[in-house]
Design a protein around this motif. Structure first.
Motif, PDB file in Angstrom:
ATOM      1  N   ILE A  70       0.821  -1.221   0.000  1.00 13.65           N
ATOM      2  CA  ILE A  70       0.000   0.000   0.000  1.00 13.65           C
ATOM      3  C   ILE A  70       0.851   1.266   0.000  1.00 13.65           C
ATOM      4  O   ILE A  70       0.727   2.127  -0.880  1.00 13.65           O
ATOM      5  CB  ILE A  70      -0.946  -0.003   1.222  1.00 13.65           C
ATOM      6  CG1 ILE A  70      -1.908  -1.191   1.153  1.00 13.65           C
ATOM      7  CG2 ILE A  70      -1.730   1.313   1.284  1.00 13.65           C
ATOM      8  CD1 ILE A  70      -2.817  -1.316   2.351  1.00 13.65           C
ATOM      9  N   PHE A  71       1.716   1.398   0.998  1.00 11.31           N
ATOM     10  CA  PHE A  71       2.421   2.675   1.186  1.00 11.31           C
ATOM     11  C   PHE A  71       3.630   2.829   0.267  1.00 11.31           C
ATOM     12  O   PHE A  71       3.875   3.927  -0.242  1.00 11.31           O
ATOM     13  CB  PHE A  71       2.855   2.801   2.658  1.00 11.31           C
ATOM     14  CG  PHE A  71       1.717   2.668   3.623  1.00 11.31           C
ATOM     15  CD1 PHE A  71       0.601   3.487   3.512  1.00 11.31           C
ATOM     16  CD2 PHE A  71       1.747   1.721   4.631  1.00 11.31           C
ATOM     17  CE1 PHE A  71      -0.467   3.365   4.386  1.00 11.31           C
ATOM     18  CE2 PHE A  71       0.693   1.594   5.523  1.00 11.31           C
ATOM     19  CZ  PHE A  71      -0.420   2.414   5.389  1.00 11.31           C
ATOM     20  N   VAL A  72       4.403   1.740   0.091  1.00 15.42           N
ATOM     21  CA  VAL A  72       5.629   1.860  -0.709  1.00 15.42           C
ATOM     22  C   VAL A  72       5.316   1.844  -2.201  1.00 15.42           C
ATOM     23  O   VAL A  72       5.812   2.695  -2.951  1.00 15.42           O
ATOM     24  CB  VAL A  72       6.604   0.718  -0.349  1.00 15.42           C
ATOM     25  CG1 VAL A  72       7.853   0.788  -1.242  1.00 15.42           C
ATOM     26  CG2 VAL A  72       7.017   0.822   1.113  1.00 15.42           C
ATOM     27  N   ARG A  73       4.462   0.900  -2.659  1.00 12.91           N
ATOM     28  CA  ARG A  73       4.230   0.736  -4.103  1.00 12.91           C
ATOM     29  C   ARG A  73       3.006   1.509  -4.590  1.00 12.91           C
ATOM     30  O   ARG A  73       3.096   2.265  -5.554  1.00 12.91           O
ATOM     31  CB  ARG A  73       4.097  -0.752  -4.420  1.00 12.91           C
ATOM     32  CG  ARG A  73       5.410  -1.501  -4.208  1.00 12.91           C
ATOM     33  CD  ARG A  73       5.276  -2.978  -4.466  1.00 12.91           C
ATOM     34  NE  ARG A  73       6.560  -3.679  -4.285  1.00 12.91           N
ATOM     35  CZ  ARG A  73       6.699  -4.988  -4.272  1.00 12.91           C
ATOM     36  NH1 ARG A  73       5.646  -5.780  -4.440  1.00 12.91           N
ATOM     37  NH2 ARG A  73       7.894  -5.534  -4.101  1.00 12.91           N
ATOM     38  N   MET A  74       1.851   1.338  -3.964  1.00 12.89           N
ATOM     39  CA  MET A  74       0.639   2.006  -4.456  1.00 12.89           C
ATOM     40  C   MET A  74       0.702   3.520  -4.251  1.00 12.89           C
ATOM     41  O   MET A  74       0.385   4.302  -5.149  1.00 12.89           O
ATOM     42  CB  MET A  74      -0.589   1.423  -3.743  1.00 12.89           C
ATOM     43  CG  MET A  74      -0.914  -0.006  -4.137  1.00 12.89           C
ATOM     44  SD  MET A  74      -2.365  -0.647  -3.282  1.00 12.89           S
ATOM     45  CE  MET A  74      -3.628   0.469  -3.891  1.00 12.89           C
ATOM     46  N   LEU A  75       1.085   3.976  -3.048  1.00  9.07           N
ATOM     47  CA  LEU A  75       1.141   5.415  -2.770  1.00  9.07           C
ATOM     48  C   LEU A  75       2.481   6.031  -3.139  1.00  9.07           C
ATOM     49  O   LEU A  75       2.626   7.257  -3.103  1.00  9.07           O
ATOM     50  CB  LEU A  75       0.847   5.672  -1.288  1.00  9.07           C
ATOM     51  CG  LEU A  75      -0.534   5.210  -0.796  1.00  9.07           C
ATOM     52  CD1 LEU A  75      -0.726   5.568   0.674  1.00  9.07           C
ATOM     53  CD2 LEU A  75      -1.645   5.844  -1.632  1.00  9.07           C
ATOM     54  N   GLY A  76       3.477   5.208  -3.466  1.00  7.17           N
ATOM     55  CA  GLY A  76       4.764   5.726  -3.928  1.00  7.17           C
ATOM     56  C   GLY A  76       5.561   6.463  -2.866  1.00  7.17           C
ATOM     57  O   GLY A  76       6.338   7.364  -3.182  1.00  7.17           O
TER      58      GLY A  76
ATOM     59  N   VAL B 267      10.341   7.813   5.916  1.00  3.00           N
ATOM     60  CA  VAL B 267       9.870   7.790   7.307  1.00  3.00           C
ATOM     61  C   VAL B 267       8.357   7.599   7.339  1.00  3.00           C
ATOM     62  O   VAL B 267       7.826   6.863   8.183  1.00  3.00           O
ATOM     63  CB  VAL B 267      10.260   9.105   8.011  1.00  3.00           C
ATOM     64  CG1 VAL B 267       9.711   9.120   9.431  1.00  3.00           C
ATOM     65  CG2 VAL B 267      11.764   9.291   8.022  1.00  3.00           C
ATOM     66  N   LEU B 268       7.668   8.253   6.401  1.00  2.46           N
ATOM     67  CA  LEU B 268       6.201   8.190   6.383  1.00  2.46           C
ATOM     68  C   LEU B 268       5.706   6.767   6.104  1.00  2.46           C
ATOM     69  O   LEU B 268       4.790   6.277   6.776  1.00  2.46           O
ATOM     70  CB  LEU B 268       5.670   9.154   5.326  1.00  2.46           C
ATOM     71  CG  LEU B 268       4.294   9.784   5.574  1.00  2.46           C
ATOM     72  CD1 LEU B 268       4.234  10.461   6.926  1.00  2.46           C
ATOM     73  CD2 LEU B 268       3.942  10.749   4.465  1.00  2.46           C
ATOM     74  N   ALA B 269       6.313   6.107   5.109  1.00  2.00           N
ATOM     75  CA  ALA B 269       5.889   4.739   4.778  1.00  2.00           C
ATOM     76  C   ALA B 269       6.133   3.794   5.952  1.00  2.00           C
ATOM     77  O   ALA B 269       5.266   2.982   6.313  1.00  2.00           O
ATOM     78  CB  ALA B 269       6.638   4.244   3.544  1.00  2.00           C
ATOM     79  N   ALA B 270       7.319   3.893   6.563  1.00  2.00           N
ATOM     80  CA  ALA B 270       7.626   3.028   7.702  1.00  2.00           C
ATOM     81  C   ALA B 270       6.726   3.370   8.902  1.00  2.00           C
ATOM     82  O   ALA B 270       6.271   2.476   9.626  1.00  2.00           O
ATOM     83  CB  ALA B 270       9.093   3.181   8.090  1.00  2.00           C
ATOM     84  N   GLY B 271       6.469   4.669   9.104  1.00  2.00           N
ATOM     85  CA  GLY B 271       5.614   5.066  10.227  1.00  2.00           C
ATOM     86  C   GLY B 271       4.195   4.543  10.079  1.00  2.00           C
ATOM     87  O   GLY B 271       3.591   4.053  11.047  1.00  2.00           O
ATOM     88  N   PHE B 272       3.638   4.643   8.864  1.00  2.00           N
ATOM     89  CA  PHE B 272       2.283   4.112   8.624  1.00  2.00           C
ATOM     90  C   PHE B 272       2.247   2.589   8.811  1.00  2.00           C
ATOM     91  O   PHE B 272       1.290   2.043   9.352  1.00  2.00           O
ATOM     92  CB  PHE B 272       1.820   4.482   7.216  1.00  2.00           C
ATOM     93  CG  PHE B 272       1.466   5.927   7.055  1.00  2.00           C
ATOM     94  CD1 PHE B 272       1.132   6.703   8.161  1.00  2.00           C
ATOM     95  CD2 PHE B 272       1.443   6.527   5.800  1.00  2.00           C
ATOM     96  CE1 PHE B 272       0.797   8.051   8.014  1.00  2.00           C
ATOM     97  CE2 PHE B 272       1.107   7.863   5.642  1.00  2.00           C
ATOM     98  CZ  PHE B 272       0.787   8.632   6.757  1.00  2.00           C
TER      99      PHE B 272
END
Length: 292
Positions: free
Chosen positions: A135-141, A146-151
């Protein structure tokens, strides 16, 4: 007419006392075994890593030389990670718990949601890592930011915070809510001025213990591809970063024996952070705890 035979009672009492002593001994042995394992672990880690703990270890970046290796980037990265995880997970978790306990009706659909939230608390952390990667790394780019890991970490501890907040809210006696309604307060006023203040110790204690888990987790960070070595600090939420568990993981798997001692020093720093966070949780619980 005699209803109680004292002889029979005394015979049963002796067997019950023996049974009680047996269980007491088993529980004591289990407790002592757990404490022994903890002491052995602490002694081994401190004896291996104490020699590398100094100011340079905290202020230096990672290095391929054990004597020059430091945790500056990992330590600052972990603090950045917690700056995202804490507000996201606590706000969403407490909000969900308030809805489920104060607003949601008792029906099969809401019972289904409650049951699945409880089950999510036991899902392996690597599954949340795969979810964050998709979701965070591939779909939302968001990449390895920090944001991807935090989510991703927020997803990991969110069920724990929701369950803890639900238990804390449920423990507030109903007569306090009824007294508030009797004084003319609205539902929202009752929640914000009566229920939440009474539930704060339980909510914060559960939240901080969940955050303590997030700061020590490695599997989700490995799955979303967080780097293990960086020579710079994150400048924002979209910057790349590394964290203490990743740094320790990298040192521990290196073939040089010296890096094993360096990883022990990193573990000591991580444990100090965990002890500080848990101490804050205990202080808050003891300071604001009320007896009803």
């Amino acid at each position: 007419m005699k209803y109680i035979d004292e002889t029979v009672v005394m015979k049963r009492m002796k067997s019950r006392l023996k049974f009680n002593k047996l269980w007491k001994s088993l529980f004591l042995i289990a407790t002592l075994f757990a404490l022994l394992c903890l002491v052995v672990l602490l002694v081994r880690i401190v004896s291996q890593g104490a020699g590398y703990l100094n100011v340079d270890f905290v202020t230096n970046f990672a290095s391929r030389f054990p004597e020059k290796a430091g945790i500056k980037a990992a330590l600052i990265g972990s603090l950045w990670l917690m700056a995202v995880v804490a507000p996201v997970s606590i706000i969403l978790g407490v909000g969900t718990a308030i809805y489920l306990e104060e607003y949601a009706k008792q029906n099969k659909f809401n019972d289904f949601i409650r049951t699945n939230i409880s089950n999510l608390a036991g899902v392996p952390s690597i599954v949340f890592g795969l979810l964050g990667l998709t979701i965070f790394v591939r779909m939302l780019g968001l990449g390895k930011s920090v944001l991807a890991a935090g989510f991703t970490m927020s997803l990991l501890i969110l069920p724990v915070i929701i369950v803890a907040a639900q238990e804390a809210i449920r423990a507030v006696p109903n007569d306090q809510r009824e007294a508030s309604y009797g004084m003319g307060a609205t539902k929202w006023q009752t929640i914000t001025r009566v229920v939440l203040p009474a539930a704060i110790p339980g909510i914060l204690t559960g939240s901080i213990l969940a955050l303590s888990r997030a700061i020590g987790e490695t599997a989700p960070l490995v799955v979303i591809g967080i780097p293990v070595i960086l020579q710079f600090l994150p400048e924002g939420l979209l910057s790349e970063f590394t964290a203490l568990p990743m740094q320790i993981y990298d040192w521990a798997k290196r073939p040089q024996e010296e890096f094993l001692y360096v990883s022990s020093a990193g573990i000591i720093v991580l444990m100090i952070l965990l002890v500080v966070m848990n101490s804050i949780a205990i202080f808050i619980r003891n300071k604001f705890q009320k007896r009803y």
